[in-house]
Design a protein around this motif. Sequence first.
Motif, PDB file in Angstrom:
ATOM      1  N   ASP A  38      40.731  18.872  74.839  1.00 20.50           N
ATOM      2  CA  ASP A  38      41.966  19.215  76.166  1.00 20.50           C
ATOM      3  C   ASP A  38      42.897  19.057  75.800  1.00 20.50           C
ATOM      4  N   GLU A  39      43.146  20.291  76.125  1.00 25.61           N
ATOM      5  CA  GLU A  39      45.211  20.387  76.765  1.00 25.61           C
ATOM      6  C   GLU A  39      45.536  19.956  77.762  1.00 25.61           C
ATOM      7  N   GLN A  41      47.173  19.924  81.114  1.00 20.13           N
ATOM      8  CA  GLN A  41      48.280  20.856  81.683  1.00 20.13           C
ATOM      9  C   GLN A  41      49.451  20.791  82.415  1.00 20.13           C
ATOM     10  N   ASP A  98      44.908  29.300  86.194  1.00 20.13           N
ATOM     11  CA  ASP A  98      43.810  29.117  84.818  1.00 20.13           C
ATOM     12  C   ASP A  98      43.168  30.540  83.608  1.00 20.13           C
ATOM     13  N   THR A 100      42.103  32.136  80.169  1.00 21.96           N
ATOM     14  CA  THR A 100      40.981  31.926  78.583  1.00 21.96           C
ATOM     15  C   THR A 100      41.539  32.538  77.758  1.00 21.96           C
ATOM     16  N   VAL A 123      53.402  30.115  78.037  1.00 22.58           N
ATOM     17  CA  VAL A 123      52.107  29.237  77.155  1.00 22.58           C
ATOM     18  C   VAL A 123      52.471  30.035  76.060  1.00 22.58           C
ATOM     19  N   ALA A 130      40.084  29.339  73.899  1.00 21.25           N
ATOM     20  CA  ALA A 130      40.852  27.950  74.526  1.00 21.25           C
ATOM     21  C   ALA A 130      41.154  28.544  75.541  1.00 21.25           C
ATOM     22  N   ARG A 132      44.030  27.527  79.096  1.00 23.62           N
ATOM     23  CA  ARG A 132      44.975  26.845  79.424  1.00 23.62           C
ATOM     24  C   ARG A 132      44.554  26.547  80.927  1.00 23.62           C
ATOM     25  N   SER A 133      46.060  25.701  81.429  1.00 20.33           N
ATOM     26  CA  SER A 133      46.157  25.637  82.545  1.00 20.33           C
ATOM     27  C   SER A 133      47.461  25.275  83.258  1.00 20.33           C
ATOM     28  N   LEU A 134      47.889  25.952  83.951  1.00 22.80           N
ATOM     29  CA  LEU A 134      49.509  25.633  84.431  1.00 22.80           C
ATOM     30  C   LEU A 134      49.621  25.241  85.945  1.00 22.80           C
TER      31      LEU A 134
END
Length: 511
Positions: A38-39, A41, A98, A100, A123, A130, A132-134
């Motif tokens: 898991d990346e 946040q 969010d 992908t 990012v 993958a 990713r969320s920021l």
Amino acid sequence: MRMIGIGLMGFLLAGVALLLSTMNVLDQGRAFIRHLADEPQLVFEHRLATRAEGTDAAMILRTNPDHPVILSGFPAYQSVAFTFPVDARPTSGYLQIDATSQVLAGVEGVLRISIHNARRGEVLLRSGQAGRSLQIPLSPTDFAGDQLVVSFSLQGTGPQHQCTQDGGISAVVEIETTSAIFLALDAPMTSPRDRVHGWGNVARVAWPHWLKPDEQARRLVLATQAKRRGLGTAFVAGPDGALDTGALRTALGAFAEPTPDGFDGALAQSGANAGLRRFHRKASWRTRYDLASGVAMPERLDLDMQFGRLMGNQHWALTVTLNNRLVFQGHITGAQAEYEAVIALPLDLQTRTNSLEIVATTTAPTTGICDQGPELVAEMLPSSRLVLGDAGLADPLAQVHAALGQVGPINVAVRGALSALEAGQALEMLDQVIPLGAPFKPAGQKAHVLVIAPGNAVPEISADAPIWAVTHDTGTGGVNVRDHSIDTPLIATGLTLLVMPNATVLRGAEG
């Protein structure tokens, strides 16, 4: 002795299996691997709170939430907008993105996020697929306007060991629909227009199964009016989480009445076709135009181009296509900078929705598919335009528009029970059938447009003018229109709109 050893070994293995099952080691191992994969946040700008805290909180979706936001290749650009509530004002909040990504090995790239053209987060892209969320906390200046405009930029380079004629696509990033802004408000977000803003400028129309035909007609008319005000529409199969007739009518009052767009024929005064193009090998300029009710058809294209000078004996090749049919082809010497052409546009090639494309290519030599050649420049000048003629589109839908345009307020009625899905289809058909700018309302004693649910009999009608039956065209997404003369009651096997500008229903019209 050997048998004793085998027995002890079996007993030991059974004990280990029992221990593993009791401690749930395998599940814990899987959880640990997931935890490593898991990346974290990412949160940018720690100087502000990263949470929207308060007694009244809201999640705001982006406008056009059903439209995918996908960035493909390098470089790639996209933008979205979030509309702030008006009656309940935000006090703090944050933007959550969010994404992908699908990235080939050897790619070096970055997804860059900007708010109002100011860079706010980045990012790095990693090979493989993958998510990713920021989070980007919002500052007071971000709340100054009515909307939050967020831009995405995909920058980087692909694998150097591969080369294709089109350059290839080595990275794809999708901005998920779960991306939203989370706000703390000074009051609950309960007003109809704030709820529409929170849904991404989408009017969610409550469509429970017990709605009677006259109430369905009211909500269908209001939903069509909402679409023409630039709002998205969605029919919800139930009374919860959506707007009823009164709330929908209140929400529409906050949005401006639609005004039909004029079609002046300009191609490059603004928009994507305006300005200089820098490219390798070829460039294209595309224009789409719709022949709405009452709009004359273009009879010619006055094309004014400016080209960069080419080396040696190289030439420019120019092609013009209308709806994927060739209408012009010309060659320009490399020493000629300005080029003008008057190009006839055959009327028989034009439909209700048209696509015009101008493509410029060169004879510049290349040594292989990895050789892009020199950088070229060209511009479609602002004086380029479509010149309208006197003839209008003469398809059956144009005849329907002309007939309904002679009616006062157009009355819309529903026969039978429409499902939420069928209501959405009926809305799209009504939007195409009713002329732009024409007033329309739910029917009283007389209907000019009758929406007939599947499986319902077509009523007997007396009329001194043509009657049209309109159905959905699954191939084009438009509508099929045919003259309809009723001698005996027919069955509408699919959703049907009966257009009768001067008709009186005799029998079987009751829903």
